[in-house]
Write a protein that holds these residues in place. Structure first.
Motif, short mmCIF file in Angstrom:
data_model
loop_
_atom_site.label_atom_id
_atom_site.label_comp_id
_atom_site.label_asym_id
_atom_site.label_seq_id
_atom_site.Cartn_x
_atom_site.Cartn_y
_atom_site.Cartn_z
N MET A 220 2.00 -15.55 -14.12
CA MET A 220 0.80 -14.30 -13.73
C MET A 220 0.85 -14.13 -12.20
SD MET A 220 -3.55 -15.12 -13.98
CE MET A 220 -4.55 -13.81 -13.35
N THR A 221 0.87 -12.86 -11.79
CA THR A 221 0.96 -12.64 -10.28
C THR A 221 -0.39 -12.72 -9.69
OG1 THR A 221 2.58 -10.70 -11.20
CG2 THR A 221 1.32 -10.32 -8.97
N VAL A 222 -0.24 -13.46 -8.64
CA VAL A 222 -1.26 -13.84 -7.73
C VAL A 222 -1.70 -12.62 -6.85
CG1 VAL A 222 -2.51 -15.01 -5.96
CG2 VAL A 222 -0.98 -16.19 -7.61
N LEU A 223 -2.88 -12.12 -6.78
CA LEU A 223 -3.23 -11.21 -5.91
C LEU A 223 -3.34 -11.36 -4.62
CD1 LEU A 223 -5.98 -9.21 -8.23
CD2 LEU A 223 -3.55 -8.46 -7.73
N LEU A 224 -2.38 -11.05 -3.58
CA LEU A 224 -2.18 -11.44 -2.49
C LEU A 224 -2.08 -10.27 -1.43
CD1 LEU A 224 -1.87 -13.62 0.03
CD2 LEU A 224 0.65 -13.71 -0.52
N GLY A 225 -2.79 -10.17 -0.45
CA GLY A 225 -2.91 -8.91 0.51
C GLY A 225 -3.56 -9.45 1.82
N ASN A 226 -3.83 -8.25 2.55
CA ASN A 226 -4.46 -8.48 3.91
C ASN A 226 -5.66 -7.48 3.87
OD1 ASN A 226 -2.14 -6.57 4.24
ND2 ASN A 226 -3.65 -6.20 6.04
N SER A 227 -6.66 -7.67 4.97
CA SER A 227 -7.67 -6.57 5.12
C SER A 227 -7.19 -5.14 5.23
CB SER A 227 -8.75 -7.13 5.95
OG SER A 227 -8.03 -7.11 7.30
N GLY A 228 -7.85 -4.23 4.88
CA GLY A 228 -7.37 -3.18 5.00
C GLY A 228 -7.94 -2.21 6.17
N ALA A 229 -8.08 -2.75 7.10
CA ALA A 229 -8.90 -2.08 8.22
C ALA A 229 -8.04 -0.81 8.73
CB ALA A 229 -9.34 -2.81 9.41
N PRO A 230 -8.69 0.33 8.71
CA PRO A 230 -7.61 1.44 9.29
C PRO A 230 -7.15 1.30 10.58
CG PRO A 230 -9.80 2.12 8.34
CD PRO A 230 -10.05 0.56 8.34
N ARG A 231 -7.51 0.12 11.43
CA ARG A 231 -6.77 0.06 12.84
C ARG A 231 -5.37 -0.15 12.41
NH1 ARG A 231 -4.20 0.19 16.34
NH2 ARG A 231 -4.75 -0.63 18.23
N TRP A 232 -5.12 -1.05 11.26
CA TRP A 232 -3.62 -1.19 10.84
C TRP A 232 -2.97 0.10 10.77
CZ3 TRP A 232 -1.57 -5.69 11.80
CH2 TRP A 232 -2.49 -6.73 11.77
N TYR A 233 -3.41 1.04 10.61
CA TYR A 233 -2.60 2.11 10.44
C TYR A 233 -2.81 3.40 10.95
CZ TYR A 233 -6.05 3.13 6.55
OH TYR A 233 -7.08 3.24 6.01
N GLN A 234 -3.57 3.36 12.04
CA GLN A 234 -4.38 4.32 13.00
C GLN A 234 -3.14 5.22 13.45
OE1 GLN A 234 -6.71 2.84 16.15
NE2 GLN A 234 -8.50 4.19 15.27
N GLY A 235 -3.33 6.44 13.35
CA GLY A 235 -2.45 7.41 13.71
C GLY A 235 -2.05 8.55 12.76
N GLY A 236 -2.58 8.71 11.65
CA GLY A 236 -2.41 9.76 10.79
C GLY A 236 -1.86 9.49 9.66
N PRO A 237 -1.45 10.43 8.51
CA PRO A 237 -1.09 10.16 7.38
C PRO A 237 0.33 9.29 7.18
CG PRO A 237 -2.14 12.32 7.24
CD PRO A 237 -1.96 11.76 8.57
N GLU A 238 1.37 9.75 8.08
CA GLU A 238 2.61 9.22 8.23
C GLU A 238 2.37 7.69 8.69
OE1 GLU A 238 1.19 11.99 10.16
OE2 GLU A 238 2.47 13.41 9.29
N ARG A 239 1.51 7.37 9.29
CA ARG A 239 1.34 6.00 9.70
C ARG A 239 0.64 5.14 8.71
NH1 ARG A 239 2.88 2.49 13.78
NH2 ARG A 239 1.37 0.91 14.43
N LEU A 240 -0.11 5.74 7.88
CA LEU A 240 -0.57 5.09 6.53
C LEU A 240 0.77 4.79 5.53
CD1 LEU A 240 -2.47 3.91 4.52
CD2 LEU A 240 -3.13 6.23 3.96
N THR A 241 1.68 6.04 5.43
CA THR A 241 2.72 5.81 4.69
C THR A 241 3.48 4.44 5.10
OG1 THR A 241 2.61 8.19 4.04
CG2 THR A 241 4.82 7.14 3.79
N ALA A 242 3.88 4.69 6.36
CA ALA A 242 4.86 3.59 7.06
C ALA A 242 4.36 2.37 6.65
CB ALA A 242 5.09 3.81 8.43
N TYR A 243 2.86 2.21 6.98
CA TYR A 243 2.36 0.96 6.56
C TYR A 243 2.33 0.46 5.39
CZ TYR A 243 -1.76 -2.45 6.33
OH TYR A 243 -2.91 -3.36 6.17
N LEU A 244 2.28 1.45 4.23
CA LEU A 244 2.29 0.96 3.17
C LEU A 244 3.67 0.44 2.44
CD1 LEU A 244 0.02 3.50 1.23
CD2 LEU A 244 -0.57 1.27 1.41
N GLU A 245 4.81 1.07 3.22
CA GLU A 245 6.08 0.69 2.92
C GLU A 245 6.46 -0.67 3.42
OE1 GLU A 245 8.32 3.67 4.94
OE2 GLU A 245 8.04 5.02 3.13
N ARG A 246 5.58 -0.99 4.67
CA ARG A 246 5.83 -2.32 4.98
C ARG A 246 5.26 -3.32 3.98
NH1 ARG A 246 6.60 -3.61 10.76
NH2 ARG A 246 7.78 -1.70 11.68
N LEU A 247 3.88 -3.21 3.52
CA LEU A 247 3.19 -3.93 2.55
C LEU A 247 4.07 -4.17 1.28
CD1 LEU A 247 -0.40 -2.78 2.84
CD2 LEU A 247 0.58 -4.45 4.03
#
Length: 299
Positions: free
Chosen positions: A1-28
């Motif tokens: 069974m996969t354990v759900l593991l992640g981090n808080s999704g505060a926008p500060r982690w990807y502040q800077g526009g849609p491209e920043r969010l895309t890069a952030y999700l790729e890191r995740l």
């Protein structure tokens, strides 16, 4: 069974526009994230609120990005005073209206994911006594339990174990015993404990006989976990790389009783920035906590 593991999704982690969010999700995805927790807010918001909360104009777009990346989304109620649990005592209908849009998101997530957790804080009004704050907390939890029962999928409500604050002596859910008693008072399978490991350790000085692992009654009520560390300044929400919180021992106690619940690393950008480059430290947090989880689930 996969354990759900992640981090808080505060926008500060990807502040800077849609491209920043895309890069952030790729890191995740690279780090192995399978979950996130977003703090949802609607209505008026200042710049500080926007750094921590996902504002309502962005709910649909950002949550869809997480889900398309295969990341399950858990939800934390807004930290704005309009959503404060203590309002249930005098303004239950007004508070219910503030919650309704958030509950709509949780309902849709649970229908898609199969399960969603809603996290909230206990009442902590410094102008009231403990008993009044207790009644407010139990009242809101009871209402949420009834709402959760009507939703598709599995919706769980997690009352967060918070840290003791000297200026709020009448606050609820600031000890293991109290958060357990509040959850037991509601007595619903939909309501459990959000075990914040770092806040728990902060409270050790206020709980005689405190040990890293709580009793079985507490552990059996845990439906969600927050993981972070304590800094040199004594503050919480640092990346879990400092070793001041016995994460492996505490998660091990949960794993010994059954499948691990969802685990969210509640790391603040500014706390990570005090130690180095925030994204690098978040990646290291995934490596360390992920390794612990992998070891526990392979036993």
């Amino acid at each position: 069974m996969t354990v759900l593991l992640g981090n808080s999704g505060a926008p500060r982690w990807y502040q800077g526009g849609p491209e920043r969010l895309t890069a952030y999700l790729e890191r995740l995805r690279t780090w192995g994230a399978t979950a996130t927790e977003v703090v949802l807010h609607h209505g008026p918001a200042d710049e500080r609120t926007a750094r921590v909360h996902l504002l309502d104009p962005d709910w649909g777009r950002v949550l869809r990005c997480y889900r398309d990346a295969g990341i399950a989304v858990q939800v934390h109620v807004s930290l704005d005073p309009r959503f404060a649990t203590q309002r249930w005592l005098d303004e239950p209908e007004d508070l219910a209206r503030e919650y309704e849009p958030i509950l709509g998101v949780v309902r849709d997530l649970a229908a898609e994911q199969g399960r969603a957790v809603l996290v909230l804080h206990g009442a902590n009004d410094p102008a009231r006594g403990y008993e009044e704050n207790r009644r407010a907390t139990i009242g809101l939890l009871g209402w949420l339990a009834e709402a959760a029962e009507r939703m598709p999928g599995e919706v769980l409500v997690g009352l967060e174990l918070g840290a003791v604050k000297p200026d709020r002596p009448a606050a609820t859910a600031r000890s293991r015993a109290d958060v357990l008693a509040l959850v037991q008072a509601v007595d619903s399978p939909r309501v459990g404990i959000c075990w914040d490991l770092a806040h728990d350790c902060e409270n050790a000085a206020h709980e005689p006989g405190w040990e890293p692992v709580p009793g079985s009654e507490f552990l059996d009520r845990v439906v969600h976990v927050h993981v972070h560390d304590l800094g040199d300044d004594g503050a919480s929400h640092y990346p879990p790389v400092l070793g001041r919180v016995p994460i492996a021992e505490q998660l091990g106690a949960l794993a010994a009783r059954g499948p691990l619940p969802s685990i969210i690393m509640e790391v603040r950008w500014r706390c990570a920035a005090r130690l180095g480059e925030p994204w690098e430290l978040l990646g290291e947090s995934y490596r360390r906590v992920g390794a612990t989880v992998a070891e526990l689930t392979q036993r």
